[in-house]
Design a protein around this motif. Structure first.
Motif, mmCIF file in Angstrom:
data_model
loop_
_atom_site.group_PDB
_atom_site.id
_atom_site.type_symbol
_atom_site.label_atom_id
_atom_site.label_comp_id
_atom_site.label_asym_id
_atom_site.label_seq_id
_atom_site.Cartn_x
_atom_site.Cartn_y
_atom_site.Cartn_z
ATOM 1 N N VAL A 60 -13.137 -2.942 -2.055
ATOM 2 C CA VAL A 60 -12.410 -1.684 -2.155
ATOM 3 C C VAL A 60 -11.937 -1.542 -3.595
ATOM 4 N N THR A 61 -12.159 -0.390 -4.188
ATOM 5 C CA THR A 61 -11.685 -0.124 -5.547
ATOM 6 C C THR A 61 -10.292 0.478 -5.471
ATOM 7 N N VAL A 62 -9.378 -0.097 -6.242
ATOM 8 C CA VAL A 62 -7.984 0.353 -6.252
ATOM 9 C C VAL A 62 -7.578 0.632 -7.691
ATOM 10 N N ALA A 63 -6.946 1.781 -7.909
ATOM 11 C CA ALA A 63 -6.430 2.123 -9.239
ATOM 12 C C ALA A 63 -4.904 2.036 -9.205
ATOM 13 N N VAL A 64 -4.351 1.240 -10.105
ATOM 14 C CA VAL A 64 -2.906 1.116 -10.263
ATOM 15 C C VAL A 64 -2.544 1.872 -11.528
ATOM 16 N N GLU A 65 -1.696 2.879 -11.386
ATOM 17 C CA GLU A 65 -1.291 3.719 -12.519
ATOM 18 C C GLU A 65 -0.105 3.102 -13.249
ATOM 19 N N GLU A 66 0.038 3.458 -14.493
ATOM 20 C CA GLU A 66 1.183 3.048 -15.310
ATOM 21 C C GLU A 66 2.453 3.588 -14.651
ATOM 22 N N GLY A 67 3.438 2.749 -14.470
ATOM 23 C CA GLY A 67 4.709 3.175 -13.899
ATOM 24 C C GLY A 67 4.776 3.104 -12.379
ATOM 25 N N ASP A 68 3.702 2.698 -11.699
ATOM 26 C CA ASP A 68 3.744 2.548 -10.242
ATOM 27 C C ASP A 68 4.677 1.402 -9.879
ATOM 28 N N SER A 69 5.524 1.629 -8.885
ATOM 29 C CA SER A 69 6.399 0.565 -8.405
ATOM 30 C C SER A 69 5.603 -0.368 -7.506
ATOM 31 N N VAL A 70 6.174 -1.516 -7.203
ATOM 32 C CA VAL A 70 5.503 -2.472 -6.322
ATOM 33 C C VAL A 70 5.319 -1.835 -4.943
ATOM 34 N N TYR A 71 6.297 -1.060 -4.494
ATOM 35 C CA TYR A 71 6.172 -0.395 -3.195
ATOM 36 C C TYR A 71 5.027 0.625 -3.206
ATOM 37 N N GLN A 72 4.891 1.376 -4.295
ATOM 38 C CA GLN A 72 3.781 2.336 -4.395
ATOM 39 C C GLN A 72 2.439 1.608 -4.401
ATOM 40 N N ILE A 73 2.370 0.488 -5.098
ATOM 41 C CA ILE A 73 1.142 -0.312 -5.091
ATOM 42 C C ILE A 73 0.874 -0.814 -3.675
ATOM 43 N N GLY A 74 1.918 -1.282 -3.012
ATOM 44 C CA GLY A 74 1.782 -1.750 -1.636
ATOM 45 C C GLY A 74 1.305 -0.656 -0.697
ATOM 46 N N ARG A 75 1.836 0.553 -0.856
ATOM 47 C CA ARG A 75 1.384 1.670 -0.017
ATOM 48 C C ARG A 75 -0.085 1.988 -0.269
ATOM 49 N N THR A 76 -0.511 1.911 -1.525
ATOM 50 C CA THR A 76 -1.921 2.134 -1.849
ATOM 51 C C THR A 76 -2.786 1.064 -1.189
ATOM 52 N N LEU A 77 -2.365 -0.195 -1.302
ATOM 53 C CA LEU A 77 -3.124 -1.293 -0.700
ATOM 54 C C LEU A 77 -3.166 -1.158 0.825
#
Length: 164
Positions: A60-77
């Motif tokens: 799965v390809t995941v893009a993490v943007e500058e300024g994303d919080s850990v919770y936002q990264i977790g929601r994406t994952l």
């Protein structure tokens, strides 16, 4: 008259007992629910499981943007099927060696990875197989992907061989 007062007293005592029993029963149910929820949360934090087995895993390809919080990264994952719960991921990140080290970029992750393995890649401490993170005009970052190195190296070798 005295008998009627005694009947009312008896019925109020019985009703009060039933009410008190119902309140105790509700309190016990709430305590059990909270305890079970807390246990499950703690269990998920420390017993990390991948979403799929090694054989069934998919990239799965995941893009993490500058300024994303850990919770936002977790929601994406979580939305991509890589982890079960974003809140658990936040606590796992805080308790891990990768706390505060997750970096923006585009990553190729697999559903057979544990949250620790995902965090290792997101912290760019294991970039094998990851897309090249260089920008135009920048030098290649250490540890850019083997896929990129392999394709670039073979292309350069072919070009170099053709020029000689």
């Amino acid at each position: 008259m005295g008998e009627q007062v005694r009947k009312q007293k008896r019925s109020s005592i019985i009703a009060g007992g039933f009410f008190r029993f119902a309140v105790y029963l509700i309190v016990a149910a709430v305590v059990i629910y909270i305890g079970k929820t807390a246990y499950d949360f703690g269990y998920n934090i420390f017993y990390q499981q991948p979403m799929d087995s090694e054989e069934e895993g998919r990239d799965v390809t995941v893009a993490v943007e500058e300024g994303d919080s850990v919770y936002q990264i977790g929601r994406t994952l979580e939305s991509r099927g890589l982890i079960q719960d974003a809140k658990v991921f936040v606590v796992q990140e805080k308790l891990s060696n990768y706390s505060g080290k997750l970096q923006p970029g585009t990553y190729i992750l697999n559903t057979s990875m544990t949250p620790d393995e995902i965090m290792e890649i997101l912290a760019k401490e294991n970039v094998a197989g990851q897309p090249d993170q260089t920008q135009d005009g920048e030098t290649e970052q250490a540890g850019s992907s083997e896929l990129q190195e392999g394709s670039d190296a073979s292309g350069e070798a072919e070009q170099g061989g053709a020029e000689e």
